[in-house]
Design an enzyme around this catalytic site. Structure first.
Site, short mmCIF file in Angstrom:
data_model
loop_
_atom_site.label_atom_id
_atom_site.label_comp_id
_atom_site.label_asym_id
_atom_site.label_seq_id
_atom_site.Cartn_x
_atom_site.Cartn_y
_atom_site.Cartn_z
N HIS A 148 -4.36 -19.28 12.93
CA HIS A 148 -5.71 -19.72 12.67
C HIS A 148 -6.45 -18.77 11.65
CE1 HIS A 148 -9.62 -21.52 13.03
NE2 HIS A 148 -10.08 -20.57 13.57
N GLY B 67 -11.24 3.76 0.17
CA GLY B 67 -12.30 4.60 0.77
C GLY B 67 -13.63 3.97 1.34
N CYS C 134 -5.22 -25.57 15.48
CA CYS C 134 -6.50 -26.73 15.14
C CYS C 134 -5.71 -28.11 15.21
CB CYS C 134 -7.38 -26.31 14.18
SG CYS C 134 -8.28 -24.88 14.52
N ASP D 292 0.95 -1.22 0.00
CA ASP D 292 0.02 0.07 -0.07
C ASP D 292 0.97 1.23 0.06
OD1 ASP D 292 -2.03 1.64 0.04
OD2 ASP D 292 -2.85 0.95 1.96
N GLN E 277 -11.78 6.19 -5.61
CA GLN E 277 -12.29 6.74 -4.44
C GLN E 277 -13.71 7.29 -4.90
OE1 GLN E 277 -11.31 6.71 -1.49
NE2 GLN E 277 -9.15 6.07 -1.73
#
Lengths: 393, 393
Positions: B334, B215, B308, B94, B188
């Site tokens: 998990h 956004g 698990c 990003d 946006q």
């Protein structure tokens, strides 16, 4: 649960380095051994598979802590501590004597046991030799410790003697309570040579599957610690493992093995790790230090831990500067692997009849955190080692 | 660095579920995909090998954070972010637009860029579209995001329109600055349908290797979020991946895929995990809850994550009750595995032409944390799904 111990090499001198194999139903422990500490049934940050990958054969849990939370009965109902924590190798438990006696102001000691208040919720408990053993039996550990009376390091000889005598009586109660458990005898006596000697002789006479040296590394000088260790190991049978409780810096392992110790545990390795302090052959390095900011090399090029195999010092520095949990984990695995590898190197040196050279070389290069301590250790080693030409390896 | 995208199944409806394969020089990404977030070049608590073991094909880092610490130039000198963090698979970054614009009071926006003060040390910076791209080029990521102007969710239409127009201009500057990077266009427009439509059309017209929907999930209602998502995906070319930024609860993934979204990221999975909140098919469960204290079963018997596969709820409960770091890590693995497995299940359902049934069934059983939200989602799904008999899968 039974254990057996076989010496595989080293000196016939009771105060000399030796290798051995300690066998439990959950597997074998090569000695000298470092035992990572998993107080609450977890070696902080590490998975069981990772602990295994460090080469550790056995780990330690604490009966006092697990008694308080989540409770030994719960762990027993869930199939025991091995299944609970997902570690199928040997486990040694400390009885919690040290923890109970550390609760200054919260406890009251009688011949029957110790009344104390939980450090967590203030609840009242009565911890007895029998209860300590019941907890350890419920956990299903491979090696148990009896409840012992631990005194502050500076205790006078009268108080220390009373504690030794009580520890001897409590050991017999522990054995009687859970005779099926492999329960080591713990030897106390503070820094009083005559008490250490007496306790070691009486313990050796009474017999036990192994012997623990307690009450050291609690503030006394290093020279006192090693003097007391020698007094004890000299009295112990050759064919039983010796465990120096709560001792575990790199230099301590070398000095302990030199004096006939087989097993060590300490939270130091993992606690220092979470603070960014890493063991190396030249001493401790703190990865937070700015000099590592852009270092593309591993902390220790000879180390095969997850951190050294895959990550640069620059990356680990970045993780610590940002309090990233993965950093704590990498450092933990490194420090455990460092100590386990140190025991491997000592076992090899003993097998090769070269322990004395290894130890002298190691201690001359390892910069202990306190220069004064280091000088003292070196002097001590030189006194006991090379100059007299004694061969204890 | 170039990427390519190929649809492999699903609907020809631009607002319908589809599967695809996104190819980068560091490997392939099967879509729909969930991208674990490694803001500071570490997925908190997890090793790269563990992230890989969750089935994740790609992860996300944040250019703004890495620009501030340890600095993109340092990472470049160390060989790029893949080598730095030990992840050899695809990485998306990003740009940090969201982070820079979140610094209320610390920033000043001009057409050139954003003046801001570091949230760490107060130092002054001028972050421009060109700098955001320079950072991402230095990191060596596989997929980059342009710097966009992000507004609060409740912004009026004039402000939102100005932000859309600026984002369009900045995208061209970003492309011109680092034309070799695979840079998605970010769309946006707040919750203003006409702006979302305009931005999507202009972005599609300008072309890009992929499209991000920004956004959203910033406080608007779920119904607005999905309405805006549909407005955008309807305008986008079928042969480019669509990435819904910062969205990533289980129910959001299902609703997003239903509307033609291919890629998701969110810190929710890992942040909730460190708080003990675990995803299951019936909703979120907090492992700290006393009802798990003695539960010998895994959290999810259908899950193959490390937690698990090896540990009971009782053990994980114990770890969380004692703030043990290993618990945070197990829960993190998990939750990531849960979302990745959810994308696997959706890919299988799409391939089988059965996505609609899968989604209706999943959403009817998954108890979203807020009952109101869940009812709204179910109603929305029913409206768009079964009753009209539309087949979008």
């Amino acid at each position: 649960m039974t254990i057996s111990f076989r010496r595989t090499g080293g000196s016939d001198n009771p105060v000399g380095p030796r290798t051995g194999l300690l066998t439990t139903v959950h597997g074998e422990i090569r000695t000298p051994a470092f035992m990572p500490v998993g107080t609450l049934a977890t070696v902080k940050t590490a998975s069981p598979a990772e602990v295994r990958s460090t080469g550790a054969d056995i780990l330690l849990v604490n009966a006092y802590h697990l008694y308080l939370r989540p409770g030994h009965e719960l762990i027993e109902r869930l199939g025991g501590v091995h299944r609970f924590m997902g570690w199928d190798g040997p486990i040694l438990s400390d009885s919690g004597g040290f923890q109970v006696f550390s609760l200054a102001g919260l406890r009251k000691v009688t011949e029957d046991g110790v009344h104390f208040r939980s450090h967590i919720d203030g609840s009242e408990h009565f911890y007895t030799p029998e209860l300590a053993m019941e907890v350890q039996a419920a956990l299903g550990v491979d090696i148990a410790m009896p409840l012992d009376q631990v005194l502050p390091g500076e205790s006078d000889i009268q108080a220390s003697k009373a504690a030794v005598e009580r520890t001897l009586r409590w050991f017999e109660r522990c054995r009687a309570a859970q005779p099926q458990l492999a329960t080591f005898a713990i030897i106390q006596g503070g820094i009083h040579e005559e008490l250490r000697l007496m306790h070691a002789r009486e313990a050796a006479q009474a017999g036990a599957p192994g012997f623990s040296i307690g009450g050291l590394s609690v503030g006394e000088s290093k020279s006192s610690m090693w003097a007391m260790t020698e007094v004890v190991t000299r009295e112990l049978p050759l064919d039983r493992p010796r465990y120096l409780m709560g001792v575990g810096s790199p230099e301590d392992l070398v000095n302990g093995v030199a004096r006939g110790v087989d097993m060590f545990d300490c939270v130091l390795a993992t606690r220092l790790a979470r603070n960014g302090t890493l063991f190396t052959d030249s001493g401790r390095a703190n990865i937070r230090n700015a000099r590592f900011r852009e270092d593309p090399t591993p902390v220790d090029p000879n180390c095969d831990c997850m951190m050294c195999a895959h990550f640069s010092m620059a990356y680990v520095h970045h993780l610590f500067r940002n309090a990233e949990l993965f950093g704590y984990r990498l450092a933990t695995l490194h420090n455990i692997r460092y100590l386990v590898r140190l025991t491997e190197r000592m076992r090899e040196a003993i097998a090769a009849g070269a322990f004395e050279d290894f130890a002298a070389d190691y201690l001359s290069r390892y910069q202990a955190v306190d220069e004064g301590v280091r000088r003292e250790q070196k002097a001590k080693w030189v006194t006991r080692g090379k100059p007299e030409g004694r061969t204890r390896a």
